[in-house]
Design a protein around this motif. Sequence first.
Motif, PDB file in Angstrom:
ATOM      1  N   ALA A 259       0.815  -1.202   0.000  1.00  0.00           N
ATOM      2  CA  ALA A 259       0.000   0.000   0.000  1.00  0.00           C
ATOM      3  C   ALA A 259       0.851   1.256   0.000  1.00  0.00           C
ATOM      4  N   ASN A 260       1.924   1.245   0.764  1.00  0.00           N
ATOM      5  CA  ASN A 260       2.717   2.458   0.931  1.00  0.00           C
ATOM      6  C   ASN A 260       3.689   2.636  -0.238  1.00  0.00           C
ATOM      7  N   PRO A 261       3.869   3.869  -0.709  1.00  0.00           N
ATOM      8  CA  PRO A 261       4.817   4.086  -1.817  1.00  0.00           C
ATOM      9  C   PRO A 261       6.213   3.573  -1.500  1.00  0.00           C
ATOM     10  N   TYR A 262       6.628   3.688  -0.241  1.00  0.00           N
ATOM     11  CA  TYR A 262       7.980   3.209   0.093  1.00  0.00           C
ATOM     12  C   TYR A 262       8.074   1.695  -0.035  1.00  0.00           C
ATOM     13  N   THR A 263       7.018   1.013   0.412  1.00  0.00           N
ATOM     14  CA  THR A 263       7.008  -0.444   0.266  1.00  0.00           C
ATOM     15  C   THR A 263       7.066  -0.822  -1.213  1.00  0.00           C
ATOM     16  N   HIS A 264       6.313  -0.072  -2.032  1.00  0.00           N
ATOM     17  CA  HIS A 264       6.372  -0.293  -3.484  1.00  0.00           C
ATOM     18  C   HIS A 264       7.807  -0.244  -3.968  1.00  0.00           C
ATOM     19  N   ALA A 265       8.486   0.835  -3.585  1.00  0.00           N
ATOM     20  CA  ALA A 265       9.856   1.046  -4.059  1.00  0.00           C
ATOM     21  C   ALA A 265      10.780  -0.053  -3.557  1.00  0.00           C
ATOM     22  N   LEU A 266      10.598  -0.402  -2.291  1.00  0.00           N
ATOM     23  CA  LEU A 266      11.459  -1.416  -1.683  1.00  0.00           C
ATOM     24  C   LEU A 266      11.281  -2.758  -2.375  1.00  0.00           C
ATOM     25  N   LEU A 267      10.020  -3.124  -2.616  1.00  0.00           N
ATOM     26  CA  LEU A 267       9.751  -4.419  -3.226  1.00  0.00           C
ATOM     27  C   LEU A 267      10.200  -4.445  -4.672  1.00  0.00           C
ATOM     28  N   SER A 268      10.133  -3.320  -5.334  1.00  0.00           N
ATOM     29  CA  SER A 268      10.547  -3.327  -6.740  1.00  0.00           C
ATOM     30  C   SER A 268      12.045  -3.485  -6.864  1.00  0.00           C
ATOM     31  N   ALA A 269      12.761  -3.340  -5.742  1.00  0.00           N
ATOM     32  CA  ALA A 269      14.215  -3.521  -5.771  1.00  0.00           C
ATOM     33  C   ALA A 269      14.609  -4.981  -5.670  1.00  0.00           C
ATOM     34  N   ILE A 270      13.658  -5.889  -5.360  1.00  0.00           N
ATOM     35  CA  ILE A 270      13.993  -7.316  -5.321  1.00  0.00           C
ATOM     36  C   ILE A 270      14.281  -7.776  -6.747  1.00  0.00           C
ATOM     37  N   PRO A 271      15.451  -8.369  -6.960  1.00  0.00           N
ATOM     38  CA  PRO A 271      15.762  -8.806  -8.334  1.00  0.00           C
ATOM     39  C   PRO A 271      14.781  -9.887  -8.786  1.00  0.00           C
ATOM     40  N   GLU A 272      14.373  -9.782 -10.037  1.00  0.00           N
ATOM     41  CA  GLU A 272      13.419 -10.752 -10.589  1.00  0.00           C
ATOM     42  C   GLU A 272      14.196 -11.867 -11.266  1.00  0.00           C
ATOM     43  N   PRO A 273      13.969 -13.127 -10.874  1.00  0.00           N
ATOM     44  CA  PRO A 273      14.757 -14.194 -11.511  1.00  0.00           C
ATOM     45  C   PRO A 273      14.455 -14.344 -12.999  1.00  0.00           C
ATOM     46  N   ASN A 274      13.310 -13.856 -13.453  1.00  0.00           N
ATOM     47  CA  ASN A 274      12.920 -14.019 -14.847  1.00  0.00           C
ATOM     48  C   ASN A 274      13.456 -12.847 -15.675  1.00  0.00           C
ATOM     49  N   PRO A 275      14.405 -13.124 -16.613  1.00  0.00           N
ATOM     50  CA  PRO A 275      15.020 -12.012 -17.353  1.00  0.00           C
ATOM     51  C   PRO A 275      14.058 -11.324 -18.312  1.00  0.00           C
TER      52      PRO A 275
END
Lengths: 454, 586
Positions: A259-275
Amino acid sequence: MSQTVTPDSDPVQENDDVMVEIRDLKTYYQGTGLFDRNPVKAVDGVSFDIHRGETLGLVGESGCGKTTLGRTLLQLETATAGEIRFNGTDVTTLSGDDLYEWRRNAQMVFQDPDSSLNDRMTIGEIIREPLDVHEWKTPRERKQHVRELLDAVGLQREHYFRYPHQFSGGQRQRIGIARTLALEPEFIVLDEPVSALDVSVQAEIINLLEDLQEEFDLTYLFIAHDLSVVRHICDRVAVMYLGHIMEIGPTEELFTDPANPYTHALLSAIPEPNPTSDKERIVLHGTPPNPRYPPSGCPFSTRCPARIRPDGFETLDDEIWTGIRILRELLRERRRAERSIRERIRGRLGYETRFGNMDETYQELFGELDVPAEVEDILQSVIEHASRHDEQCAIDELNDAFGSVCDGFVDSVEDETHKPELYTVSESGRKSYCHRHDETYREPDTVFEDRSNS
Amino acid sequence: MSDTTDSPTMAQDELADKPLRARIKENPRPALLWFSGVVILILLELGRVLGAIGTIGSAIRFGLSGLATIPNWFGGNVSDALEGTDETLAVLGGALVADTAAIVMLFALASVLAWFVLPWRLIDRIGFESTRRIESIVERILLTLVLVVGAALYAFTPVGTFINAEIAFAANLLDSLSSTIPSLTSRELIPNEGHRSPDGGWEGTFLGLSPAWAWAIRTTVVFVYALICLVWAWKGYNVYRDHYREADWTPRDDTIRRFRGHYWGIFGLVVVFMFVVMAVWAPAISPVPIEHNVFSPYSHEFDYLGDDGEIETITHGAANLQSQSNGQNTVSPMTYDEYDRFAPLGTTPNGQDLLTNLAHGAQTSLIIGLTAIGLGALIAVILSLITAYYKGVADILTVLASDTIIAIPAFLLVMLLSVIFSQGNHPVAEPLDGGLLLALILAFAYWPGMWRAIRGPSLQVAEQEWVDAAKSYGQKPSAIMRKHMAPYIAGYIMIYASLLLGTVIIVVAALSFLGLGITSPTPEWGRIINDGRSYVSTSSWHVSTISGLMIVFVVTAFNALGDGIRDAMDPEADVGDDAATTGGGA
């Protein structure tokens, strides 16, 4: 996306099975200087509950105050204000014998297994020490208990007489965990217990911690910055930024639908294993503000990608907003810095000073952008003020034009104390600390969609 | 929590659980063998050992009686100050202050006893239970009460007289025993003082050998004996390590292994060992008893073969006048003087035997050095623990105090204080002709340096997570400092102490050289150098040269030893290939 958004006057709802209640907790570090009046606000007003038997994850960037929060919970730091109610007793007021008695209920596993074990003592002495301190049963039973603990954490009983030097990082962390368990505490703060370990060993320690939690009915506060580990082990997660809890709620829900913009940003920093994944990364500009001088309004306002924009500038280009944000940080920085006499003279003579030339700064920030005339006028005026070293005036003018509720402006009037509220954003009681959950504004999700499409 | 497991691991654990005494009982042979060696070594030197015990006992008595005068000193000052106002008030006030001072001192003693010495607590015996803080206070008050009662009994009842008589009796007994029981290295067993007989041989010496040979044999016996003691102590450590230690490896093993490969450090150890042996066995190494030759030369006589072939008698004092090494007249090293006394290192400018002076001077230096450094290091360690743990005000105050002391040049400070106390005829200036005073002053002047040196490491160790861990389970600050911080500082303080010991020896010698330190007749190296200074270019060159070289060697050796310890402590300096840091698995 149907979120029930209700502003919540009592930020945390009552729960019968609450073990630790934290209310408006603040931990400030006073500077060491004699005239230093600005403390470092490591934890700046935090409220949440920890339920019995759960694992609460605490995530955030380095320096956001999560370790300080953990240490304050265990009374290793003195709280500046607020309450920590542990089974109903406010532990911040405990001292002397009451504190000593309470300490056996709450223990800590430390981050660095090299530094957390005294390497002049044998393993047996290390694990036994808490028992000796609390005069637990007879010395003979203590030794027996230590051996059982060694078993419990997956070490051999013969290790009793070895020294920490003789063990690997993972084994040393097991020893640390055994010491933590010695007094049979109810609540354990795990301060990044696996971040100093090899990846292969991390999994073993995580599994051990899960097994022990089941066996001894433990409640964990798991401090980490590795989000995948948190997702694996935690029941609920609290996201921390600059001394504030930005969002707290059940793990899966928070990870799939932040919900929170910061959480959005933080989660989007997790590398995605799918190239081939086309997930859009939210890149945060700059670094977190200095906790000695936190921004007024929302702590995340200086970097927030979903910041509320004042009427009339809603359609302004993202890059211009970024420029404005950087300009304001720069001005705030300049306002704090004091100019020495030497620098004043250098500036007068036209030499370079460490404050730099404002016109060049403008060129750097906005030179290649297509700035609307209206905005450019304001910016030029701001730059003019700043060039005359009248930073306060420049900031005021910038804020007048571009300030919003996120920066602590209510109806264009600055209100330093105006902070967002913790809004309950889902059925499960998840809470988020953001102005956007107010009915008058659009939800962060929709803003992200809009802004990434434009 | 049952003990009824029957796995083999369990049995092994049970064995390892036992205290040292029980472990020795399990396997007594190696320990017995070693202990019988110790007994033989002690029996060989029983007379000297008993004498040493007597000396230590009298030193303790001197210290205690000094402390016992402190309350009355306070009281006396107060009653002096009140003298003018009211007679009864003066007496009462003085008595009150004296009693208060005595009780405060006993309370401090009780606290030390409760924290560090007594393995049990009084309140456990009487079954008192309360919170931790109150328990600790009550315990200390109870102990103080016991001590006060004891002190009162001693001071105001016949019990005191009785105890004094007992102690005096024991001391006398020790004295007479130590002089009657023979020792391996005593001059009665291997005498080197004798005279030529008219028919050409020697009379009164060991086996009729010449005094030179008799002295050489006795000195060799001393060093061999000391070496055997050292080797046996090392063997004792090995016996413990191989048979009785529970851990198969400790960090200390690595330290010792590193030191064994450090030749510069071993050189230092060897020289320091010889210096210590020389100091401890000074009476045996001296060719003439110091009492006869230096302290009261005119009350001791000896025989010699006169020029006319008759055996004549002369006092040492009179003979010394003819044996001076003052440029005109020289008794060189390894020669006999006119009265057939053998002087292995020659004589001093006033005719005394140089080796006798040097050996007893080593004793003086060692006592002063150890007292000064021991006391200074103790202050430095305690302050560094407190300042590193509490920081804040304690730290600032200590910084101020140490900076104030450091700001005064150390040598000047020592000179000022020693002049004040010795001119004031303070009782502290009496023992060793100012030696004890000098030791106390040096401790006062050098603790700030040591504190500074270990401040960094103690601040570092105070930040370790294991200190936080100990706080988190409620360990007491004093125990945290003792268990979790002090062991790390111990290494550093040993290095600086051994380096500073050399400095102290130099400073004492320098002060005595200037005539400010230790006055005659207590022998001191610096004073000997000063005495022989003007004869360096004459045939009596040996006086200053030999003593000067000794100081150079000993101070270098202490520095070398310090270097060796530092490198041995530091795992970074490890170049060994057989590092024992393996074996994490079971």
